[in-house]
Scaffold this motif. Structure first.
Motif: not given
Length: 171
Positions: A3-5, A42-43, A53-54
């Protein structure tokens, strides 16, 4: 794939790496992958409470980000369970601006994204079905080879190509 955030710091690390890659080729990062990067950004900036979602990224053996994509998992009409969809696959600037030797690496990166997607469907985004959107002719050629081999594998109930999409249903 991971996961990349903005919340785990991986989005910042990915964009820093890709900005440096663009600079190495005399390119402007703001212009890079202009159709996909804003969607991924944006995500990656959305609240982490929504795990339907990611943005997920594949890395090479040295921790270098080689590809990122939009993953979403939800119920869709016509399916008996959740569907994991992979869209907006974006490869690192090295693939766009690098030397010809990147073709083999591109195939490896695509395989990493695909294997990562199957892993996601068993773990973080549990889903019986996978839809994988491809964006280029080279990816579609790879997909045809992949689906021919995957049809022989007993782990998939259904494997087929529809346009630029791979459809998989696990047994």
């Amino acid at each position: 794939m991971q996961l990349v955030s903005n919340f785990n710091g991986h989005w910042q690390a990915l964009t820093k790496q890709w900005e440096e890659e663009c600079q190495n080729y005399g390119e402007n990062f703001e212009d890079y992958a202009a159709a996909s990067m804003p969607i991924l950004e944006e995500l990656a900036s959305s609240e982490p409470t929504n795990r339907a979602a990611g943005v997920y990224a594949a890395t090479d053996g040295n921790g270098k980000y080689i590809a990122a994509c939009h993953a979403n998992c939800s119920h869709l009409p016509g399916y008996d369970g959740k569907v994991l969809r992979i869209r907006h696959i974006t490869f690192s600037p090295d693939f766009d601006f690098g030397d010809s030797h990147v073709l083999r690496s591109y195939e490896d990166a695509l395989v990493s994204v695909f294997v990562g997607t199957i892993s996601l469907s068993f773990n973080e985004m549990k889903a019986r079905h996978i839809k994988f959107h491809l964006r280029s002719f080279a990816e579609i050629q790879f997909a045809h080879r992949f689906t021919e081999e995957a049809e022989k594998d007993g782990n998939f109930k259904e494997v087929k190509m529809k346009g630029a999409w791979i459809y998989l249903s696990k047994t």
